[in-house]
Design an enzyme around this catalytic site. Structure first.
Site, PDB file in Angstrom:
ATOM      1  N   ASN A   9      -2.395 -69.741  12.489  1.00  0.00           N
ATOM      2  CA  ASN A   9      -2.876 -71.318  12.477  1.00  0.00           C
ATOM      3  C   ASN A   9      -3.551 -71.690  11.100  1.00  0.00           C
ATOM      4  OD1 ASN A   9      -4.357 -73.402  13.143  1.00  0.00           O
ATOM      5  ND2 ASN A   9      -5.866 -72.780  14.505  1.00  0.00           N
ATOM      6  N   TRP A  10      -2.620 -72.486  10.498  1.00  0.00           N
ATOM      7  CA  TRP A  10      -3.144 -72.973   9.365  1.00  0.00           C
ATOM      8  C   TRP A  10      -4.177 -73.806   9.191  1.00  0.00           C
ATOM      9  CZ3 TRP A  10       2.098 -73.470   6.100  1.00  0.00           C
ATOM     10  CH2 TRP A  10       2.863 -72.461   6.120  1.00  0.00           C
ATOM     11  N   LYS A  11      -4.515 -74.478  10.200  1.00  0.00           N
ATOM     12  CA  LYS A  11      -5.441 -75.208  10.477  1.00  0.00           C
ATOM     13  C   LYS A  11      -5.444 -76.839   9.452  1.00  0.00           C
ATOM     14  CE  LYS A  11      -8.669 -72.146  12.356  1.00  0.00           C
ATOM     15  NZ  LYS A  11     -10.086 -71.627  12.892  1.00  0.00           N
ATOM     16  N   HIS A  95      -8.017 -75.320  21.543  1.00  0.00           N
ATOM     17  CA  HIS A  95      -8.781 -74.550  20.459  1.00  0.00           C
ATOM     18  C   HIS A  95     -10.177 -75.107  20.356  1.00  0.00           C
ATOM     19  CE1 HIS A  95     -10.079 -72.980  16.487  1.00  0.00           C
ATOM     20  NE2 HIS A  95      -8.850 -72.200  16.387  1.00  0.00           N
ATOM     21  N   GLU A  97     -12.140 -75.668  17.992  1.00  0.00           N
ATOM     22  CA  GLU A  97     -12.509 -76.844  17.074  1.00  0.00           C
ATOM     23  C   GLU A  97     -12.294 -78.261  17.708  1.00  0.00           C
ATOM     24  OE1 GLU A  97     -11.806 -73.784  13.432  1.00  0.00           O
ATOM     25  OE2 GLU A  97     -10.338 -75.094  13.898  1.00  0.00           O
ATOM     26  N   GLU A 167     -10.342 -66.568  22.009  1.00  0.00           N
ATOM     27  CA  GLU A 167     -10.874 -66.844  20.836  1.00  0.00           C
ATOM     28  C   GLU A 167     -12.412 -66.756  21.229  1.00  0.00           C
ATOM     29  OE1 GLU A 167      -8.242 -68.082  17.382  1.00  0.00           O
ATOM     30  OE2 GLU A 167      -8.937 -69.769  18.517  1.00  0.00           O
ATOM     31  N   GLY A 173     -13.668 -67.539  12.043  1.00  0.00           N
ATOM     32  CA  GLY A 173     -14.259 -67.922  10.721  1.00  0.00           C
ATOM     33  C   GLY A 173     -15.608 -67.658  10.340  1.00  0.00           C
ATOM     34  N   SER A 212     -11.342 -63.945  13.631  1.00  0.00           N
ATOM     35  CA  SER A 212     -11.773 -63.294  12.445  1.00  0.00           C
ATOM     36  C   SER A 212     -10.871 -61.925  12.412  1.00  0.00           C
ATOM     37  CB  SER A 212     -13.188 -62.694  12.332  1.00  0.00           C
ATOM     38  OG  SER A 212     -14.074 -63.941  12.183  1.00  0.00           O
ATOM     39  N   GLY A 233      -6.345 -66.969  11.823  1.00  0.00           N
ATOM     40  CA  GLY A 233      -6.777 -68.356  10.925  1.00  0.00           C
ATOM     41  C   GLY A 233      -6.547 -67.845   9.561  1.00  0.00           C
ATOM     42  N   GLY A 234      -7.711 -67.637   8.935  1.00  0.00           N
ATOM     43  CA  GLY A 234      -7.594 -67.634   7.476  1.00  0.00           C
ATOM     44  C   GLY A 234      -6.726 -66.521   6.960  1.00  0.00           C
TER      45      GLY A 234
END
Length: 255
Positions: A9-11, A95, A97, A167, A173, A212, A233-234
């Protein structure tokens, strides 16, 4: 037999240059890796570029969101038909977010789920509890409620061919990750909650872990029986780190 799926997920990250370089790196790093599905969800602006860049590889295109409407006067939205038209397959919904910043309710997310199923796309349904809910011992209650929004309106069979991403919000994150045992306990609960309605559907549903996940903790997470890959994610923004996670999922499947 379930196959693990690792999805990036590049967000809100990326550019034409980064999209090109990242996919080129992934193609190189993942060439010859088998036994694990791989998907990426770039920003909607770069979906078409990504589709062409992954052509001929095992990497599948995903997207980060969808609207409940198929067309009409909904400025700024993207429909399921558009995502299908551009070649996306796995669509992230629910998600934390989106739930937090856009106030998306369980019921609204269930509508997105139904729209994606109708379009022949694969929902990646994110569920999970906040830190406060976790500390209050409400993890299972929250996950059950988020699943029930779909189960009670669309039935257990709606989860055929679907991906769930557990999640824990406190791990996204933050650098904190659930221990493999903690994550497995929740994944087992999620599967058993669906199994109460339909055991066969529960057995085939892919349940990813997210929060994470990185190249250091992935291998141990993937040894757990109910963890089928990860929503990353990251670490998905670095080809080498993401490849380590994919390879760990493939190795755990073989083991």
């Amino acid at each position: 037999m379930r196959h693990p799926l690792v999805m990036g997920n590049w967000k809100l990250n990326g550019s034409k240059k980064q999209t090109g370089e990242l996919i080129e790196g992934l193609r190189k790093e993942l060439s010859g890796v088998e036994g694990c599905g791989v998907a990426i969800a770039p920003s909607a602006l770069y979906l078409d570029q990504a589709k062409h860049a992954i052509a001929g590889s095992h990497i599948v295109l995903g997207a980060q969101n969808v609207d409940v409407n198929l067309s009409g006067a909904y400025t700024g939205e993207i429909s399921a038909e558009m995502l299908k038209d551009i070649g996306a397959k796995y669509i992230i919904i629910g998600h934390s977010e989106r739930r937090t910043y856009h106030k998306e309710s369980d019921e609204f997310i269930a509508k997105k789920f139904a729209v994606l199923k109708e379009a022949g796309l694969v929902p990646v349904l994110c569920i999970g509890e906040t830190e406060a809910e976790n500390e209050a011992g409400k993890t299972e209650e929250v996950c059950a409620r988020q699943l029930d929004a779909v189960l009670e309106t669309q039935g257990a069979e709606a989860f055929n061919g679907v991906v769930i991403a557990y999640e824990p919000v406190w791990a996204i994150g933050t650098g904190k990750s659930a221990t493999p045992a903690q994550a497995q306990a929740v994944h087992k609960f999620i599967r058993s909650h669906i199994a109460k309605k339909d055991a066969a559907v529960a057995e085939q549903v892919i349940i990813q872990y997210g929060g994470s996940v990185n190249d250091k903790n992935a291998a141990e997470l993937f040894t757990q029986p109910d963890i089928d890959g990860a929503l990353v994610g990251g670490a998905s923004l670095k080809a080498d780190a993401f490849a380590v996670i994919v390879k760990a999922a493939a190795a755990a499947k073989k083991a």
